[in-house]
Design a protein around this motif. Structure first.
Motif, PDB file in Angstrom:
ATOM      1  N   THR A  48       0.847  -1.196   0.000  1.00  0.00           N
ATOM      2  CA  THR A  48       0.000   0.000   0.000  1.00  0.00           C
ATOM      3  C   THR A  48       0.878   1.241   0.000  1.00  0.00           C
ATOM      4  O   THR A  48       2.048   1.187   0.369  1.00  0.00           O
ATOM      5  N   SER A  77      -8.322   2.616   1.422  1.00  0.00           N
ATOM      6  CA  SER A  77      -8.018   1.402   2.163  1.00  0.00           C
ATOM      7  C   SER A  77      -7.015   1.748   3.251  1.00  0.00           C
ATOM      8  O   SER A  77      -6.369   2.797   3.196  1.00  0.00           O
ATOM      9  N   ARG A 101      -6.012  -8.648   8.278  1.00  0.00           N
ATOM     10  CA  ARG A 101      -7.358  -8.389   7.784  1.00  0.00           C
ATOM     11  C   ARG A 101      -8.192  -9.646   7.957  1.00  0.00           C
ATOM     12  O   ARG A 101      -7.746 -10.747   7.655  1.00  0.00           O
ATOM     13  N   HIS A 104     -12.899 -11.318   4.088  1.00  0.00           N
ATOM     14  CA  HIS A 104     -13.605 -10.297   3.311  1.00  0.00           C
ATOM     15  C   HIS A 104     -15.106 -10.581   3.292  1.00  0.00           C
ATOM     16  O   HIS A 104     -15.533 -11.711   3.086  1.00  0.00           O
ATOM     17  N   GLU A 112     -13.627  -2.825   5.337  1.00  0.00           N
ATOM     18  CA  GLU A 112     -12.401  -3.541   5.684  1.00  0.00           C
ATOM     19  C   GLU A 112     -12.425  -3.791   7.184  1.00  0.00           C
ATOM     20  O   GLU A 112     -12.636  -2.858   7.951  1.00  0.00           O
ATOM     21  N   ARG A 168     -14.824   2.263   3.371  1.00  0.00           N
ATOM     22  CA  ARG A 168     -14.133   3.046   2.346  1.00  0.00           C
ATOM     23  C   ARG A 168     -15.062   4.033   1.645  1.00  0.00           C
ATOM     24  O   ARG A 168     -14.656   5.139   1.314  1.00  0.00           O
TER      25      ARG A 168
END
Length: 178
Positions: A48, A77, A101, A104, A112, A168
């Motif tokens: 990232t 994110s 994380r 999902h 997230e 997000r």
């Protein structure tokens, strides 16, 4: 203890001394780091990049949870999380922790979910609470719940894990309206 459900690799936090005085001795004992509230943990999510455009406001979770800071990427994110003042907020000691994380949620791809697990074997004592301080709140949010955090503590008030949820879409909307 809550764990991630195989959704991604766990990232180890880096323990740092948070001092703004360049003339201070950079080598300190753990006792001195704890007593002066200088310890912090920083987690950076691999792959990232920080984006000032996506982070025009500091992601903080309320006045009492000032010590939790997050930075976002250009697509809103999570890029990084920093936990400040460890000995005053989380626990004393040379803390080690990981972030990962969670699985999902396909019905809500804009959400997230992250979990920071703090290794209790690295804790040498409870947080150093100043006389007259209010108890640490266990929940906080940023920007009408564009981000939400929940703290989990043991019987000695040591924070053992932190749940962090980032919306997000809400973060994008919040940043474009500021």
């Amino acid at each position: 203890m809550q764990m991630t459900n195989g959704a991604g690799p766990r990232v180890h936090g880096v323990f740092l001394q948070n001092s703004t005085d360049p003339d201070e001795d950079p080598v300190r004992s753990q006792q001195q780091i704890d007593s002066e509230h200088l310890g912090c943990l920083r987690f950076t999510i691999p792959g990232t990049r920080y984006s000032p455009e996506a982070n025009s406001a500091t992601v903080q979770f309320g006045h009492a949870l000032w010590w939790i800071e997050a930075e976002l990427t250009a697509d809103y994110s999570l890029h990084s999380v920093t936990l400040l003042d460890l000995s005053g907020q989380v626990a004393q000691g040379p803390l080690k922790a990981t972030i990962g994380r969670t699985l999902h949620d396909h019905s809500a791809p804009h959400l997230e979910h992250w979990v920071i697990n703090i290794d209790s074997s690295t804790m040498t004592g409870p947080p150093l609470i100043e006389e007259g301080d209010e108890p640490l709140p266990r929940k906080g949010s940023w920007g009408d719940e564009a981000a939400f955090v929940e703290l989990h503590a043991d019987a000695d008030s040591r924070i053992t894990w932190i749940d962090l949820t980032l919306d997000r879409e809400a973060a994008r909307t919040l940043q474009t309206t500021d």
